[in-house]
Motif scaffolding. Structure first.
Motif, short mmCIF file in Angstrom:
data_model
loop_
_atom_site.label_atom_id
_atom_site.label_comp_id
_atom_site.label_asym_id
_atom_site.label_seq_id
_atom_site.Cartn_x
_atom_site.Cartn_y
_atom_site.Cartn_z
N MET A 168 0.80 -1.22 0.00
CA MET A 168 0.00 0.00 0.00
C MET A 168 0.84 1.27 0.00
SD MET A 168 -3.04 -1.13 -0.19
CE MET A 168 -3.93 0.39 0.03
N ALA A 169 2.08 1.19 0.44
CA ALA A 169 2.91 2.40 0.49
C ALA A 169 4.38 1.99 0.60
CB ALA A 169 2.52 3.28 1.68
N ILE A 180 5.41 -1.50 2.50
CA ILE A 180 4.61 -1.90 3.65
C ILE A 180 3.17 -2.15 3.18
CG2 ILE A 180 6.03 -0.67 5.32
CD1 ILE A 180 3.97 1.58 5.31
N ASP A 181 2.45 -2.93 3.95
CA ASP A 181 1.04 -3.18 3.63
C ASP A 181 0.15 -2.19 4.38
OD1 ASP A 181 1.09 -4.07 6.23
OD2 ASP A 181 0.40 -6.10 5.80
N ARG A 182 -1.14 -2.44 4.34
CA ARG A 182 -2.09 -1.51 4.93
C ARG A 182 -1.92 -1.39 6.44
NH1 ARG A 182 -6.78 0.30 2.52
NH2 ARG A 182 -8.26 1.29 3.92
N ALA A 212 5.56 6.40 11.08
CA ALA A 212 4.54 6.47 10.05
C ALA A 212 3.87 5.12 9.77
CB ALA A 212 5.14 7.05 8.77
N PRO A 213 4.62 3.99 9.73
CA PRO A 213 3.94 2.72 9.45
C PRO A 213 2.84 2.37 10.46
CG PRO A 213 6.29 2.47 9.16
CD PRO A 213 6.08 3.83 9.78
N LEU A 220 -5.08 5.64 5.40
CA LEU A 220 -5.67 4.95 4.26
C LEU A 220 -7.17 4.73 4.46
CD1 LEU A 220 -2.85 2.33 3.55
CD2 LEU A 220 -3.32 4.49 2.34
N SER A 221 -7.58 4.48 5.69
CA SER A 221 -9.01 4.32 5.96
C SER A 221 -9.76 5.61 5.73
CB SER A 221 -9.23 3.84 7.39
OG SER A 221 -8.64 2.57 7.59
N ALA A 222 -9.16 6.74 6.11
CA ALA A 222 -9.80 8.04 5.88
C ALA A 222 -9.86 8.36 4.39
CB ALA A 222 -9.04 9.13 6.63
#
Length: 320
Positions: A168-169, A180-182, A212-213, A220-222
């Motif tokens: 995801m990022a 990294i994933d979600r 940040a992770p 991401l949810s927002a």
């Protein structure tokens, strides 16, 4: 003939002497034996027979249990059972039940060699000797794998289905770039994936900040509730362990407030502003959404805000 059949009148008296009233007849032998047998049975209670029978049946069972317990305590039974199991597995291998092929479904980012190393199997070994539960656990320890299922398909196939985590990022920290994933879980080195020709990482936004992770899932949810803004995200910086600054692909900086709820409201407000007035397509530098009741827009030196063209035309008309 009639004389031959005539009974002797004194015969009955001679054969059966008449008994006195106080004298009991002698019982027949069979009746005597049955009476004696009945006396012997009534010498013990009726439940004794079933109890004795049950006890006799339990004696060998208890003896076997005691022997098994002793053997298990000294390791003999366990060794014997293991030896028997090994012998059975070897026998099935000689019958053709050996590993020939491994079929993996769902593998996209996980390397083939990583799967084989995690399985720890080799071609030709008895397929029944493979511990499926242990192999499943080792597969799920791989960075990209979120879940795995494995099953035998006799006589010689292993069927594996993998469910992989989604990148995801890219986390930028200490001059390192980690995919990294979600949930913020590290998956792989972004530079290594780029060297392998993985083009997927070029579409991922970057996140900056020591922690940040741990916070990326809230961001991401927002953004899920701002479908117009989310594709425009280029990078996000976690500021002072309190809030996010977003850098959009058109160069606009979006300053978000602290708090998950406040951040969601700010992104929803920005989504509405852009949908109604295409504000992000204007020549602006930054939008500050840290105040809940207003949005502060910072323009460039040549910025043209909505309605600017109309005002310019009115002024030029008056001059004429």
């Amino acid at each position: 003939m009639s004389a031959r059949l005539m009974a002797n009148p004194e015969f009955r008296a001679a054969a059966r002497p008449r008994l006195r009233d106080d004298e009991m007849p002698t019982p027949p032998r069979a009746m005597t034996a049955s009476a004696e047998k009945g006396k012997r049975r009534r010498a013990w209670p009726r439940w004794t027979r079933s109890a004795v029978k049950s006890a006799l049946m339990l004696v060998p069972v208890l003896g076997l249990a005691a022997t098994a317990g002793s053997a298990w305590k000294h390791g003999n039974l366990a060794d014997n059972l293991q030896a028997a199991e090994d012998g059975l597995i070897r026998a099935t291998g000689s019958l053709g039940f050996r590993l020939q092929e491994i079929l993996v479904v769902g593998r996209s980012e996980t390397e083939r060699d990583a799967v084989l190393d995690a399985l720890g199997v080799r071609r030709g070994e008895p397929i029944l000797s493979i511990d499926l539960a242990d192999a499943k656990q080792r597969l799920e320890e791989l960075p990209w794998v979120s879940s795995a299922s494995i099953e035998r398909r006799l006589p010689g196939f292993l069927y594996i289905r993998l469910s992989e985590r989604q990148p995801m990022a890219i986390w930028q920290h200490d001059r390192q770039f980690t995919v990294i994933d979600r949930a913020g879980r590290p998956l792989a080195d972004a530079m290594e994936l780029a060297r392998r020709g993985n083009q997927r990482i070029d579409t991922l936004p970057q996140v900056v900040g020591a922690n940040a992770p741990q916070q990326v899932h809230t961001l991401l949810s927002a953004l899920d509730n701002a479908p117009t803004i989310a594709p425009m995200l280029s990078s996000a910086s976690w500021i002072s362990d309190r809030r996010w600054n977003l850098q959009l692909s058109n160069g606009v900086t979006v300053r978000l407030p602290e708090g998950t709820g406040e951040m969601r409201n700010a992104l929803r407000q920005l989504e509405q502003m852009h949908t109604a007035n295409r504000v992000l397509d204007r020549d602006i530098v930054a939008i500050d959404l840290r105040q809940p009741d207003r949005a502060a827009i910072q323009t460039s030196a040549t910025a043209q805000l909505p309605g600017w063209d109309d005002d310019a035309k009115k002024k030029s008309g008056k001059k004429s």
